[in-house]
Structure formats: C-alpha cells, structure tokens
Design a protein around this motif. Structure first.
Motif, PDB file in Angstrom:
ATOM      1  N   GLU B   7       6.327 108.723  26.322  1.00  0.00           N
ATOM      2  CA  GLU B   7       6.443 110.169  25.578  1.00  0.00           C
ATOM      3  C   GLU B   7       4.902 110.103  24.592  1.00  0.00           C
ATOM      4  OE1 GLU B   7       8.536 111.037  21.213  1.00  0.00           O
ATOM      5  OE2 GLU B   7      10.175 110.493  22.999  1.00  0.00           O
ATOM      6  N   LEU B   8       4.090 108.593  24.590  1.00  0.00           N
ATOM      7  CA  LEU B   8       2.983 108.918  24.115  1.00  0.00           C
ATOM      8  C   LEU B   8       1.506 108.954  24.780  1.00  0.00           C
ATOM      9  CD1 LEU B   8       1.806 107.532  21.247  1.00  0.00           C
ATOM     10  CD2 LEU B   8       1.744 105.792  22.067  1.00  0.00           C
ATOM     11  N   ASP B  10       2.249 111.006  27.793  1.00  0.00           N
ATOM     12  CA  ASP B  10       2.514 112.663  28.315  1.00  0.00           C
ATOM     13  C   ASP B  10       1.791 113.419  27.618  1.00  0.00           C
ATOM     14  OD1 ASP B  10       3.293 111.796  30.457  1.00  0.00           O
ATOM     15  OD2 ASP B  10       5.459 111.848  29.800  1.00  0.00           O
ATOM     16  N   ALA B  11       2.012 113.290  25.461  1.00  0.00           N
ATOM     17  CA  ALA B  11       1.431 113.511  25.160  1.00  0.00           C
ATOM     18  C   ALA B  11       0.168 114.221  24.693  1.00  0.00           C
ATOM     19  CB  ALA B  11       1.522 113.191  23.692  1.00  0.00           C
ATOM     20  N   PRO B  12       0.025 115.790  24.456  1.00  0.00           N
ATOM     21  CA  PRO B  12      -1.082 116.236  25.355  1.00  0.00           C
ATOM     22  C   PRO B  12      -2.884 115.987  24.075  1.00  0.00           C
ATOM     23  CG  PRO B  12      -0.118 117.509  24.311  1.00  0.00           C
ATOM     24  CD  PRO B  12       0.601 116.948  24.421  1.00  0.00           C
ATOM     25  N   THR B  13      -2.574 115.250  23.724  1.00  0.00           N
ATOM     26  CA  THR B  13      -4.094 114.442  23.129  1.00  0.00           C
ATOM     27  C   THR B  13      -4.958 114.362  23.867  1.00  0.00           C
ATOM     28  OG1 THR B  13      -3.445 112.275  23.216  1.00  0.00           O
ATOM     29  CG2 THR B  13      -2.266 113.057  21.805  1.00  0.00           C
ATOM     30  N   PRO B  14      -5.924 114.461  23.150  1.00  0.00           N
ATOM     31  CA  PRO B  14      -7.388 114.442  23.439  1.00  0.00           C
ATOM     32  C   PRO B  14      -7.725 113.371  24.495  1.00  0.00           C
ATOM     33  CG  PRO B  14      -7.255 114.591  20.958  1.00  0.00           C
ATOM     34  CD  PRO B  14      -6.245 114.421  21.271  1.00  0.00           C
ATOM     35  N   VAL B  15      -7.700 113.780  25.557  1.00  0.00           N
ATOM     36  CA  VAL B  15      -8.628 112.489  26.458  1.00  0.00           C
ATOM     37  C   VAL B  15      -9.663 112.066  26.584  1.00  0.00           C
ATOM     38  CG1 VAL B  15      -9.240 111.137  28.723  1.00  0.00           C
ATOM     39  CG2 VAL B  15      -7.507 113.767  28.399  1.00  0.00           C
ATOM     40  N   MET B  16      -9.588 110.812  25.422  1.00  0.00           N
ATOM     41  CA  MET B  16     -11.136 109.747  24.490  1.00  0.00           C
ATOM     42  C   MET B  16     -11.732 109.255  26.110  1.00  0.00           C
ATOM     43  SD  MET B  16     -10.490 110.259  21.677  1.00  0.00           S
ATOM     44  CE  MET B  16      -9.759 111.203  20.015  1.00  0.00           C
ATOM     45  N   VAL B  17     -13.004 110.086  26.717  1.00  0.00           N
ATOM     46  CA  VAL B  17     -14.102 109.337  27.654  1.00  0.00           C
ATOM     47  C   VAL B  17     -14.545 107.887  26.775  1.00  0.00           C
ATOM     48  CG1 VAL B  17     -14.960 109.463  29.255  1.00  0.00           C
ATOM     49  CG2 VAL B  17     -13.298 111.562  29.278  1.00  0.00           C
ATOM     50  N   LEU B  18     -14.631 107.070  27.566  1.00  0.00           N
ATOM     51  CA  LEU B  18     -16.011 105.877  27.123  1.00  0.00           C
ATOM     52  C   LEU B  18     -16.939 105.877  28.495  1.00  0.00           C
ATOM     53  CD1 LEU B  18     -14.148 102.685  25.494  1.00  0.00           C
ATOM     54  CD2 LEU B  18     -14.464 105.394  24.322  1.00  0.00           C
ATOM     55  N   VAL B  19     -18.144 106.586  27.561  1.00  0.00           N
ATOM     56  CA  VAL B  19     -18.838 106.765  28.887  1.00  0.00           C
ATOM     57  C   VAL B  19     -20.324 105.390  28.656  1.00  0.00           C
ATOM     58  CG1 VAL B  19     -20.920 107.650  29.289  1.00  0.00           C
ATOM     59  CG2 VAL B  19     -18.920 108.929  29.223  1.00  0.00           C
ATOM     60  N   ARG B  20     -19.940 104.709  29.824  1.00  0.00           N
ATOM     61  CA  ARG B  20     -20.573 103.256  30.614  1.00  0.00           C
ATOM     62  C   ARG B  20     -20.373 102.642  29.255  1.00  0.00           C
ATOM     63  NH1 ARG B  20     -23.694 107.620  31.209  1.00  0.00           N
ATOM     64  NH2 ARG B  20     -25.373 107.403  29.596  1.00  0.00           N
ATOM     65  N   PRO B  21     -19.623 101.982  28.605  1.00  0.00           N
ATOM     66  CA  PRO B  21     -19.317 101.385  27.404  1.00  0.00           C
ATOM     67  C   PRO B  21     -19.569 100.114  27.949  1.00  0.00           C
ATOM     68  CG  PRO B  21     -17.243 101.359  28.084  1.00  0.00           C
ATOM     69  CD  PRO B  21     -18.103 102.781  29.144  1.00  0.00           C
ATOM     70  N   GLN B  22     -20.717  98.757  26.612  1.00  0.00           N
ATOM     71  CA  GLN B  22     -21.218  97.048  26.783  1.00  0.00           C
ATOM     72  C   GLN B  22     -20.263  96.527  26.770  1.00  0.00           C
ATOM     73  OE1 GLN B  22     -24.334  98.631  24.632  1.00  0.00           O
ATOM     74  NE2 GLN B  22     -26.079  98.702  26.461  1.00  0.00           N
ATOM     75  N   MET B  23     -19.532  96.454  25.887  1.00  0.00           N
ATOM     76  CA  MET B  23     -18.748  95.194  25.385  1.00  0.00           C
ATOM     77  C   MET B  23     -16.884  95.010  25.385  1.00  0.00           C
ATOM     78  SD  MET B  23     -21.104  93.612  23.436  1.00  0.00           S
ATOM     79  CE  MET B  23     -20.214  92.729  22.082  1.00  0.00           C
ATOM     80  N   GLY B  24     -16.547  94.571  26.496  1.00  0.00           N
ATOM     81  CA  GLY B  24     -15.298  94.619  26.215  1.00  0.00           C
ATOM     82  C   GLY B  24     -15.007  94.904  25.123  1.00  0.00           C
ATOM     83  N   GLU B  25     -15.266  93.720  24.390  1.00  0.00           N
ATOM     84  CA  GLU B  25     -14.218  93.984  23.075  1.00  0.00           C
ATOM     85  C   GLU B  25     -14.553  95.186  21.935  1.00  0.00           C
ATOM     86  OE1 GLU B  25     -16.554  92.341  24.125  1.00  0.00           O
ATOM     87  OE2 GLU B  25     -16.263  89.737  22.905  1.00  0.00           O
ATOM     88  N   ASN B  26     -15.326  95.964  22.233  1.00  0.00           N
ATOM     89  CA  ASN B  26     -15.484  97.201  21.681  1.00  0.00           C
ATOM     90  C   ASN B  26     -14.216  98.621  22.391  1.00  0.00           C
ATOM     91  OD1 ASN B  26     -17.563  96.837  20.190  1.00  0.00           O
ATOM     92  ND2 ASN B  26     -18.748  97.033  21.145  1.00  0.00           N
ATOM     93  N   ILE B  27     -13.909  98.409  23.447  1.00  0.00           N
ATOM     94  CA  ILE B  27     -13.101  98.935  24.289  1.00  0.00           C
ATOM     95  C   ILE B  27     -11.470  98.908  24.067  1.00  0.00           C
ATOM     96  CG2 ILE B  27     -12.236  99.934  26.269  1.00  0.00           C
ATOM     97  CD1 ILE B  27     -15.452  98.802  27.722  1.00  0.00           C
ATOM     98  N   GLY B  38      -2.397 107.960  17.817  1.00  0.00           N
ATOM     99  CA  GLY B  38      -1.230 108.129  18.331  1.00  0.00           C
ATOM    100  C   GLY B  38      -2.110 108.741  19.725  1.00  0.00           C
ATOM    101  N   CYS B  39      -3.263 108.687  20.190  1.00  0.00           N
ATOM    102  CA  CYS B  39      -4.565 109.396  20.680  1.00  0.00           C
ATOM    103  C   CYS B  39      -3.343 107.652  22.221  1.00  0.00           C
ATOM    104  CB  CYS B  39      -5.345 109.227  20.624  1.00  0.00           C
ATOM    105  SG  CYS B  39      -5.692 110.518  20.109  1.00  0.00           S
ATOM    106  N   ALA B  40      -3.181 108.196  22.873  1.00  0.00           N
ATOM    107  CA  ALA B  40      -3.032 106.640  24.408  1.00  0.00           C
ATOM    108  C   ALA B  40      -4.374 106.782  25.334  1.00  0.00           C
ATOM    109  CB  ALA B  40      -1.625 107.162  24.109  1.00  0.00           C
ATOM    110  N   ARG B  41      -4.057 108.277  25.335  1.00  0.00           N
ATOM    111  CA  ARG B  41      -5.241 109.261  27.266  1.00  0.00           C
ATOM    112  C   ARG B  41      -7.024 108.134  26.957  1.00  0.00           C
ATOM    113  NH1 ARG B  41      -2.009 114.580  28.808  1.00  0.00           N
ATOM    114  NH2 ARG B  41      -3.649 115.254  27.103  1.00  0.00           N
TER     115      ARG B  41
END
Lengths: 252, 252
Positions: B7-8, B10-27, B38-41
């Motif tokens: 359900e989470l 499939d919800a039409p929440t914004p797609v969060m796009v991390l562009v060229r992220p550096q540190m795994g911790e930050n991802i 509640g944003c999962a995409r």
C-alpha cells in the motif's frame, strides 16, 4: 559578534530547550538546524557530558555563536522560569491531560504570543528516551509531529529542524512561487507577436493549417503557446534562428 | 513485504531521486526521512559507491524496504523517463529561467498532479556540490527551501525530510489541535457546577467576595475559570478534597 548577530539573538524566536542532551554532536547539529531557520536562542538543561562540549562546537561549525550564547541550567524549572508559554515535543501519548498540537499550529500560536511580547519555549528530550513525564507536566501544551505511525525515526536535530522550519515558514515573506529571471529579460509582447507571425507565415506556406475549418483554432493555439512559455529574448532569437535554418536546410 | 508495505509503495507520493549520492549513510538517512512521512518511492542515479551499499542498509534500519525497492539508473534522463513533472531542489540561484517554489507550494502542486494520476519526481543533488545545471535543466521547476540567508547547512537527508514533511503535512488528516483525553473523563457540567458551588460557599463564608459591589463580577470570573480549565473528573475530586482539607486544618 556582529551587529547582525545581535539582531538574530534579540529576535523573539522560540527558545529551544534541550533537556538532558546526551551527545555533543547532537547539540551542535541542533544549533545548525535552528540557525538554518533564524532561531538562535538555545538553552541546555544538565547536558550529560558537561559544558562547554568540544564535540558540540566542532559539529556546530558556523552555528557556534548559538552554543556560545546558550544558557545552561541544572534543572528544567530553572531553564523555563522566565518563559510565558512552554511546549513539550513528544512522540508518544502520555498519561497527561494536555492539548496536543501539530508543529504548524504550535508555531502559529508561538508567533501570536511573541507578537504580544511573550517568551515561548520548546522542550526537546534526551536522544534515547525523550522527555520524562516530569518534564512534560511542566509544559502548557504538547507538540507531536504527525509522522507515519508505522515508522518513526526523527532524531533530536531533525525534530528541532521541523519546529524551527515551521516557525520560519509561518513568518516568511518568501513568495511561494517566483519565476527566476536569472539575469535575462523576458521577451516583450511585440517580440512574441513577431515570433508568432514568423512561424505562422512559414507554417501556412508549408500547408500546416489544414483542414481550413480548423485553421483559426490552430492559429489561436499557437499564439497561446508562445504567450504561455515565458520566453526570454534569447529564446525568441533561438526560435527565429531554428526556423530559418530548418527552411534553409530543406531548400538545399 | 507485508500488504501494508505494498500500500505504501503504491501510494502516489513523489518519487525521491537522489542524483549521484556519495555516502551510503546519507542514502540510508534519506530513506528514513522519507518513510517518516510515508514516502517510499526512491530512485538512485549512479550512486558513487555502487549498489547495493551495506552502509546505506545499516543506516536505513527499519526503512530498508525503501532501499530494497529503490530503482537504480545510470543517468538522470533514464531515472525520470516516466515522470510527468520534475522538481529540482537547489539552494542557489541558477542561470536558468524556471519557476522557483517553496517546498510548500511545490508539494501543493504535487498533490494536485498526483490526484490527476501524474507521476511527480523530486531531484536531490550530491552532498558536496548539489545538482549540476545539466540536471536542473531537466526539471520543470526548482524547489528552494527558504533558509536564513546568512546560514545554510541543510544536508541531503534534512532536505529530503522537509520535502516529505510538506507532502505529508498538506495531506494530513491529523487535527491541528486536540486535547489528549489520556484515558480519563472530563468533568460534566453538573460536576463543575457543584465544584463552583463548593468553592463559592466556602469563600463567601471566609469573606472573599469583598467589596460587595465587586462580588458579582468575582463570582462570574470564578465560574468562568472552572469552565475554562478543562478539568477532569479526577481534577474535580482533587479540588474538592483540597478545599475540605484546608478548612479542616484551619479549624484545628
């Protein structure tokens, strides 16, 4: 301290009270979160590792003036003695009968209170367990961030960030939407008209406006598109050039 | 994955796009920030240290399903190919003519677009330098968080947090203010009346309502106070008991 700093510290922003904070890094991160949104007044109640704390200073970096001017107190009642209205941030329901507010509503109230000359404080608990009922009992109201009930992981600095963000947002004079000019000029109406004419003429020659009964609507749509696109002068020149070059290429 | 997870996602929440992220911790921290609201995409463009990234998973903890379902792409155009409207988050003005929105206004738009079945994406740049102009040029509009112009230190996860918070806040059915009942009942009007009578009688006997011309206003103020205090049944019993005991003590 610069005169600008003084202005910042004199502003009637909420006093952010970190109650028994544990990690110096988190105190520093909270200072940064505050200063991002123009909140500079911090108070500390019994920081676990004493005060000053070099780890806090290192993490605060450019926000270290917030730490330098932070008040340090042994007990919560001392820390909020001069405050007129006190909010406690807590995630869980408590066995305490008290208003529970969203950050937005609480900061709306805080702005009204500040405008009346009242001093507002917001309490944040220790990292691991949050505020004790003993602490919450001393607050006028509770702030609970409406998070995903299935997943709550806000840390101390993030909670401070959201409260400071709401306070700033509600008083912000930033327009919600602007069109960035980026040092360039938008095309004038006459320039847009000439561009429209140029395309319309060439498209008419190419037999684009077909069938005849739809031609008028097609022309209107095109005119409307040029107007809607927020074209700059440079865009208009680019489009004129593109059209000319395409026709030249075809003519070969 | 539980049905609740589906359900989470499939919800039409914004797609969060991390562009060229550096540190795994930050991802990982970004995944937590998203799931708080509640944003999962999530989508990743060319993560520096490859994918999957154990440091991201460790930091994400309970938010690891967000990472497990994250899309990974080589280029930004691939990552946003199926998106109808794209926002780029950036702190600085750019040499690009484009609407600049507050997070609030952008997420208002995003909710309208989502309701129309449109897919919205929000781009976040690498930690050190943020999005390149190449990236921003591919977005329909810019989101700029209105921070203190003299101090800007939002990190990647904090920026994601504020955008996700705004999206959730604008669609939240959390009442802005509730009075927590905490498993107890509020006093009924008749109980409040009786409490008022008890105090009024004893205070009258003690000569409290003086001078006589002010007595009526004093009585009214007291009645109003009892009504305003949101007393619980337990509070009313406590106050009756306090009054009785004080009078008993005096009688000795």
């Amino acid at each position: 301290m610069t005169p600008k700093d003084d202005e910042l510290f004199d502003a009637p922003t909420p006093v952010m009270v970190l109650v028994r904070p544990q990690m110096g890094e988190n105190i520093g991160a909270a200072a940064r979160a505050m200063l991002n949104f123009g909140c500079a007044r911090m108070r500390l109640v019994a920081p676990r590792d004493g005060w000053p704390n070099p780890k806090a200073t290192a993490m605060a970096s450019g926000a270290s003036p917030v730490l330098e001017r932070a008040g340090v107190f042994d007990t919560l009642p001392q820390a909020i003695g001069d405050c007129d209205y006190v909010y406690a941030t807590t995630a869980r329901g408590r066995g305490l009968t008290k208003p529970v507010l969203t950050p937005e509503r609480a900061m709306q109230q805080a702005r009204v209170l500040a405008a009346e000359g009242k001093r507002v404080a917001v309490l944040f608990g220790p990292e691991r367990a949050g505020l004790e009922n003993e602490d919450v009992a001393r607050a006028n109201a509770i702030i609970t961030v409406p998070v995903n009930p299935a997943f709550y992981s806000l840390n101390l600095a993030q909670c401070v960030l959201l409260v400071a963000y709401e306070y700033a947002r509600l008083g912000s004079d930033t327009p919600p939407e602007v069109l960035a000019m980026a040092g360039t000029d938008f095309a004038t109406s006459i320039e847009r008209e000439k561009l429209g004419d140029h395309f319309e003429d060439r498209l008419a020659e190419a037999g684009f406006f077909h069938p005849p009964e739809k031609a008028q609507a097609m022309r209107l749509n095109l005119r409307n598109m040029w107007a809607r696109l927020h074209l700059t002068r440079a865009d208009v020149q680019t489009l004129h050039g593109m059209l000319r070059q395409i026709l030249r290429g075809q003519g070969r």
